[in-house]
Write a protein that holds these residues in place. Structure first.
Motif, PDB file in Angstrom:
ATOM      1  N   LYS A  63       0.813  -1.214   0.000  1.00 42.95           N
ATOM      2  CA  LYS A  63       0.000   0.000   0.000  1.00 42.95           C
ATOM      3  C   LYS A  63       0.848   1.266   0.000  1.00 42.95           C
ATOM      4  N   ASN A  64       2.106   1.137   0.408  1.00 45.85           N
ATOM      5  CA  ASN A  64       3.018   2.277   0.431  1.00 45.85           C
ATOM      6  C   ASN A  64       3.792   2.288  -0.884  1.00 45.85           C
ATOM      7  N   LYS A  65       3.360   3.122  -1.827  1.00 47.52           N
ATOM      8  CA  LYS A  65       3.963   3.129  -3.152  1.00 47.52           C
ATOM      9  C   LYS A  65       5.428   3.562  -3.111  1.00 47.52           C
ATOM     10  N   ALA A  66       5.738   4.533  -2.256  1.00 45.08           N
ATOM     11  CA  ALA A  66       7.120   5.001  -2.162  1.00 45.08           C
ATOM     12  C   ALA A  66       8.032   3.884  -1.675  1.00 45.08           C
ATOM     13  N   ALA A  67       7.558   3.105  -0.691  1.00 42.22           N
ATOM     14  CA  ALA A  67       8.372   2.004  -0.170  1.00 42.22           C
ATOM     15  C   ALA A  67       8.584   0.937  -1.238  1.00 42.22           C
ATOM     16  N   MET A  68       7.574   0.673  -2.051  1.00 43.63           N
ATOM     17  CA  MET A  68       7.718  -0.315  -3.113  1.00 43.63           C
ATOM     18  C   MET A  68       8.726   0.144  -4.151  1.00 43.63           C
ATOM     19  N   VAL A  69       8.702   1.445  -4.462  1.00 44.29           N
ATOM     20  CA  VAL A  69       9.706   1.985  -5.392  1.00 44.29           C
ATOM     21  C   VAL A  69      11.106   1.832  -4.804  1.00 44.29           C
ATOM     22  N   GLY A  70      11.238   2.151  -3.494  1.00 46.42           N
ATOM     23  CA  GLY A  70      12.531   1.991  -2.838  1.00 46.42           C
ATOM     24  C   GLY A  70      12.996   0.546  -2.842  1.00 46.42           C
ATOM     25  N   GLY A  71      12.079  -0.385  -2.564  1.00 39.83           N
ATOM     26  CA  GLY A  71      12.429  -1.797  -2.588  1.00 39.83           C
ATOM     27  C   GLY A  71      12.843  -2.269  -3.967  1.00 39.83           C
ATOM     28  N   PHE A  72      12.123  -1.789  -4.995  1.00 34.38           N
ATOM     29  CA  PHE A  72      12.480  -2.148  -6.367  1.00 34.38           C
ATOM     30  C   PHE A  72      13.870  -1.622  -6.724  1.00 34.38           C
ATOM     31  N   LEU A  73      14.171  -0.399  -6.317  1.00 36.73           N
ATOM     32  CA  LEU A  73      15.492   0.174  -6.595  1.00 36.73           C
ATOM     33  C   LEU A  73      16.591  -0.610  -5.885  1.00 36.73           C
ATOM     34  N   ILE A  74      16.326  -1.028  -4.647  1.00 37.23           N
ATOM     35  CA  ILE A  74      17.332  -1.803  -3.902  1.00 37.23           C
ATOM     36  C   ILE A  74      17.619  -3.121  -4.614  1.00 37.23           C
ATOM     37  N   ALA A 109      16.764   5.467  -1.574  1.00 37.50           N
ATOM     38  CA  ALA A 109      16.029   4.211  -1.741  1.00 37.50           C
ATOM     39  C   ALA A 109      15.962   3.445  -0.429  1.00 37.50           C
ATOM     40  N   PHE A 110      17.071   3.341   0.280  1.00 45.57           N
ATOM     41  CA  PHE A 110      17.073   2.619   1.551  1.00 45.57           C
ATOM     42  C   PHE A 110      16.242   3.356   2.602  1.00 45.57           C
ATOM     43  N   ASN A 111      16.267   4.665   2.589  1.00 39.98           N
ATOM     44  CA  ASN A 111      15.501   5.426   3.581  1.00 39.98           C
ATOM     45  C   ASN A 111      13.996   5.267   3.391  1.00 39.98           C
ATOM     46  N   ILE A 112      13.518   5.422   2.160  1.00 41.98           N
ATOM     47  CA  ILE A 112      12.077   5.334   1.936  1.00 41.98           C
ATOM     48  C   ILE A 112      11.581   3.901   2.093  1.00 41.98           C
ATOM     49  N   PHE A 113      12.424   2.917   1.751  1.00 40.69           N
ATOM     50  CA  PHE A 113      12.015   1.529   1.975  1.00 40.69           C
ATOM     51  C   PHE A 113      11.994   1.218   3.462  1.00 40.69           C
ATOM     52  N   GLY A 114      12.959   1.732   4.198  1.00 39.96           N
ATOM     53  CA  GLY A 114      12.982   1.523   5.649  1.00 39.96           C
ATOM     54  C   GLY A 114      11.789   2.146   6.341  1.00 39.96           C
ATOM     55  N   ASP A 115      11.390   3.346   5.896  1.00 39.31           N
ATOM     56  CA  ASP A 115      10.207   3.995   6.470  1.00 39.31           C
ATOM     57  C   ASP A 115       8.951   3.172   6.207  1.00 39.31           C
ATOM     58  N   GLY A 116       8.815   2.678   4.971  1.00 41.43           N
ATOM     59  CA  GLY A 116       7.655   1.852   4.653  1.00 41.43           C
ATOM     60  C   GLY A 116       7.654   0.535   5.405  1.00 41.43           C
ATOM     61  N   LEU A 117       8.823  -0.059   5.571  1.00 39.68           N
ATOM     62  CA  LEU A 117       8.927  -1.319   6.312  1.00 39.68           C
ATOM     63  C   LEU A 117       8.579  -1.112   7.779  1.00 39.68           C
ATOM     64  N   ARG A 118       8.977   0.020   8.334  1.00 41.55           N
ATOM     65  CA  ARG A 118       8.631   0.327   9.733  1.00 41.55           C
ATOM     66  C   ARG A 118       7.126   0.431   9.904  1.00 41.55           C
ATOM     67  N   ASP A 119       6.444   1.076   8.964  1.00 38.48           N
ATOM     68  CA  ASP A 119       4.987   1.185   9.050  1.00 38.48           C
ATOM     69  C   ASP A 119       4.316  -0.176   8.889  1.00 38.48           C
ATOM     70  N   ALA A 120       4.868  -1.007   7.996  1.00 37.76           N
ATOM     71  CA  ALA A 120       4.263  -2.314   7.756  1.00 37.76           C
ATOM     72  C   ALA A 120       4.424  -3.241   8.953  1.00 37.76           C
TER      73      ALA A 120
END
Length: 297
Positions: A31-42, A279-290
């Motif tokens: 549901k967190n589009k920014a986190a998915m983009v960050g994960g894809f980039l990683i 990429a790591f920051n926005i994925f980490g933020d999304g992972l924290r929320d999840a």
């Protein structure tokens, strides 16, 4: 009929609670589009680190002084540096170095931090006081200054940079794990397990550690970005990876001498650092929320 209903009920039950929990976490993460983009980039960065060096047209140290300081072109996508080396190829070769520093330094810090945090939180008393005061001493120094001190003592090279970044990252893991351990060990089921005869070792590894694993994962993801940025800063100052290693901080340091005449030499390594850290920051933020229990339905 009874047998059929029993089979039907067993089929309706979730196969594995851990698998179901992982699916729910992934659903919230999607549901967190920014986190998915960050994960894809990683994932793209990791893939590039493994196969990229075999696909680029030039070697990391391949020089051509005739073509030095050329701007971006069809032949050299990111231009060339002061020695005529292809900047795009060097950035791709440097991807594995950057990720190696980030992942390995955080892995070392997590191992020591988790052990210190669990021991401190579980046993308390004088052990807790001594360990946490030691962590406070490390936290009193700004991270980059502590890393500078470690590298200055040990000498400038890649392995010492990893060790320096790990040292200043340990307190962050230790304090988070200690706080989670203090909360978990007060739960009633821990008292019940202890009453059944379980020892400290079993309680820590079977009951406490799995319950503090989520904040460890989130902290590790966010800490990789800090580790990469710190390592690049050390290399920029000449205390990290040494030439001709294609480390992005060192490339940025070389490019600052030509920033007015050939700005692309510093621009592209700097952008590479920014994109990876972001990429790591926005994925980490999304992972924290999840992983946040308060967000579970």
């Amino acid at each position: 009929m009874l047998a059929e209903s029993t089979v039907q009920e067993s089929m309706n039950k979730p196969s594995n609670p851990h698998i179901e929990n992982a699916k729910n976490i992934f659903k919230r993460l999607k549901k967190n589009k920014a986190a998915m983009v960050g994960g894809f980039l990683i994932l793209l960065f990791i893939l590039t680190a493994f196969i990229g060096p075999f696909l680029v047209p030039y070697g990391a140290g391949e020089q051509n002084l005739v073509n030095k300081l050329q701007g971006p072109s069809a032949e050299h996508w990111f231009g060339t540096d002061h020695l005529g080396r292809d900047i795009f190829s060097r950035i791709i070769h440097g991807m594995s170095i950057t990720l190696y520093i980030g992942f390995f330094s955080v892995f070392i810090a997590a191992i020591f931090g988790v052990v210190i945090g669990i021991v401190s939180g579980y046993y308390g008393g004088k052990i807790d006081t001594i360990l946490m005061r030691l962590m406070d001493v490390l936290l009193a120094f700004p991270g980059i200054l502590l890393a500078l001190g470690v590298v200055t003592i040990l000498g400038p090279n890649l392995n010492n940079v990893i060790l320096a970044v790990a040292v200043f990252s340990v307190p962050a893991f230790a304090r988070i794990v200690r706080g989670s351990t203090l909360a978990v060990k007060e739960l009633e089921y821990i008292d019940a397990v202890r009453a059944l005869g379980s020892g400290d070792f079993r309680i820590i590894f079977r009951h406490i550690l799995p319950n503090v694993f989520s904040p460890i994962i989130v902290q590790a993801t966010l800490r990789i970005a800090t580790a990469i940025l710190t390592a690049a800063g050390l290399s920029f100052l000449g205390l990290g990876a040494q030439p001709p290693t294609p480390e992005w901080g060192a490339m940025l340091s070389d490019g600052r001498n030509y920033i007015f005449d050939a700005g692309h030499v510093a621009l592209f390594p700097g952008l590479a650092i920014v994109v990876v850290v972001l990429a790591f920051n926005i994925f980490g933020d999304g992972l924290r929320d999840a992983l946040d229990p308060k967000m579970k339905s």
